[in-house]
Structures are given as structure tokens and as C-alpha cells.
Design a protein around this motif. Sequence first.
Motif, mmCIF file in Angstrom:
data_model
loop_
_atom_site.group_PDB
_atom_site.id
_atom_site.type_symbol
_atom_site.label_atom_id
_atom_site.label_comp_id
_atom_site.label_asym_id
_atom_site.label_seq_id
_atom_site.Cartn_x
_atom_site.Cartn_y
_atom_site.Cartn_z
ATOM 1 N N ALA A 96 52.056 46.982 82.304
ATOM 2 C CA ALA A 96 53.474 46.608 82.201
ATOM 3 C C ALA A 96 54.359 47.851 82.263
ATOM 4 O O ALA A 96 55.402 47.850 82.929
ATOM 5 C CB ALA A 96 53.727 45.819 80.916
ATOM 6 N N LEU A 97 53.945 48.909 81.590
ATOM 7 C CA LEU A 97 54.701 50.173 81.639
ATOM 8 C C LEU A 97 54.702 50.758 83.049
ATOM 9 O O LEU A 97 55.735 51.232 83.526
ATOM 10 C CB LEU A 97 54.108 51.191 80.662
ATOM 11 N N ARG A 98 53.565 50.705 83.702
ATOM 12 C CA ARG A 98 53.481 51.237 85.070
ATOM 13 C C ARG A 98 54.417 50.460 86.000
ATOM 14 O O ARG A 98 55.132 51.052 86.810
ATOM 15 C CB ARG A 98 52.045 51.144 85.575
ATOM 16 N N PHE A 99 54.410 49.137 85.887
ATOM 17 C CA PHE A 99 55.250 48.329 86.767
ATOM 18 C C PHE A 99 56.733 48.579 86.516
ATOM 19 O O PHE A 99 57.523 48.640 87.454
ATOM 20 C CB PHE A 99 54.929 46.838 86.620
ATOM 21 N N ILE A 100 57.130 48.748 85.271
ATOM 22 C CA ILE A 100 58.550 48.985 85.008
ATOM 23 C C ILE A 100 58.932 50.389 85.474
ATOM 24 O O ILE A 100 60.037 50.604 85.972
ATOM 25 C CB ILE A 100 58.935 48.717 83.540
ATOM 26 N N TYR A 101 58.015 51.337 85.330
ATOM 27 C CA TYR A 101 58.274 52.697 85.800
ATOM 28 C C TYR A 101 58.471 52.703 87.317
ATOM 29 O O TYR A 101 59.318 53.423 87.840
ATOM 30 C CB TYR A 101 57.120 53.625 85.402
ATOM 31 N N SER A 104 59.060 47.634 89.529
ATOM 32 C CA SER A 104 58.530 46.360 90.017
ATOM 33 C C SER A 104 58.787 45.312 88.931
ATOM 34 O O SER A 104 57.897 44.958 88.158
ATOM 35 C CB SER A 104 57.032 46.467 90.294
ATOM 36 N N LYS A 107 56.558 42.064 88.780
ATOM 37 C CA LYS A 107 55.205 42.339 88.276
ATOM 38 C C LYS A 107 55.246 42.656 86.781
ATOM 39 O O LYS A 107 54.377 42.227 86.018
ATOM 40 C CB LYS A 107 54.557 43.481 89.047
ATOM 41 N N HIS A 108 56.251 43.432 86.378
ATOM 42 C CA HIS A 108 56.409 43.765 84.963
ATOM 43 C C HIS A 108 56.576 42.492 84.133
ATOM 44 O O HIS A 108 55.911 42.324 83.102
ATOM 45 C CB HIS A 108 57.618 44.689 84.756
ATOM 46 N N GLY A 112 53.932 41.176 81.512
ATOM 47 C CA GLY A 112 54.474 41.166 80.151
ATOM 48 C C GLY A 112 54.309 39.826 79.457
ATOM 49 O O GLY A 112 54.092 39.761 78.248
#
Length: 152
Positions: A96-101, A104, A107-108, A112
Motif C-alpha cells: 500500500a505504501l509503495r502504491f501511494i508513493y 497509483s 492500487k493503493h 488498503g
Amino acid sequence: MLHVLPYINEGFMLASALTMALGWWQIRRKRVEAHKRLMVTSVVLASLFFIGYATKTILVGDTSFGGPEHLRVTYQTFLQLHTVLATVGAVLGLLALRFIYKRSLRKHAKIGRVAAPVWFITTISGLGVFLMLYVIYPPGPTVNVFRAWLGQ
């Protein structure tokens, strides 16, 4: 000081779940900035838990179950299920952190919706482990983490 660490760590974990629940509530109300602040706070608190737990485990060891022998298998099964859930929850949280970074958002949001409930269940099961290890029964001896996990 070492006997206080499990209580401090459990406080970090419970606070992490609380801030995550509040963050989830905020995003459902379209309050994006409040959601961000609460989720970052939740990640920091969960990280503090992990750092404290890992440090105690590596430097001191892990506490064995000190309760009645007839509950040992039940406790060990519960502990191992909690460990698997915690690992899954951490991986989902990192995704979730990767997708928000990467911005995306879809996807986040998708990950989540799975990560948060897994984290809540992990927190509840972790509270159960904590209560059985330190509150309901007297703590057992502190031993090497792998021996404690296997119930030896």
C-alpha cells in the motif's frame, strides 16, 4: 527496564491500529489530508513496535508461554497464526505504501481495503498473545526466539 518493553511495544501496536482505524474513517469521508496524517502516524507507530520487538528479541530473547501445560498447544497455534497474519499484514502494508508513493491511487485503495482489516485482526491477535504472555499468566523464561516460537 526490559520487563516494561512488552507493555510499551503493545501500546505502540494498539495506537497504530487506532490511528489506522481513524485514517480509514477519514478517507471514507473524503478527508484526504487527515487520512494521510493518520496513516503516516500509524506506520510510524507500527515501525516503533517492530523496532522495539526486534531489538528485544535479538538482544534479550523471546518470552516463552508460562501458562498451564494443557494450554501450550493452543497458545502455540494461536501464536503461529498471529505471526503469519502479522507477516501478511506487513507485506500488504508495504505494498500500500509503495502504491501511494508511485501515485497509483486505485492500487493503493484496492490493497488498503485488504491490508487494514488484516492489520486489525493482527493487532487483536497480538493483544491476545500479549495478554497470555504477560497478564493472564506469569511470563515464562526468556529464550532464543526460535525455541520460543516452536514451544521448546
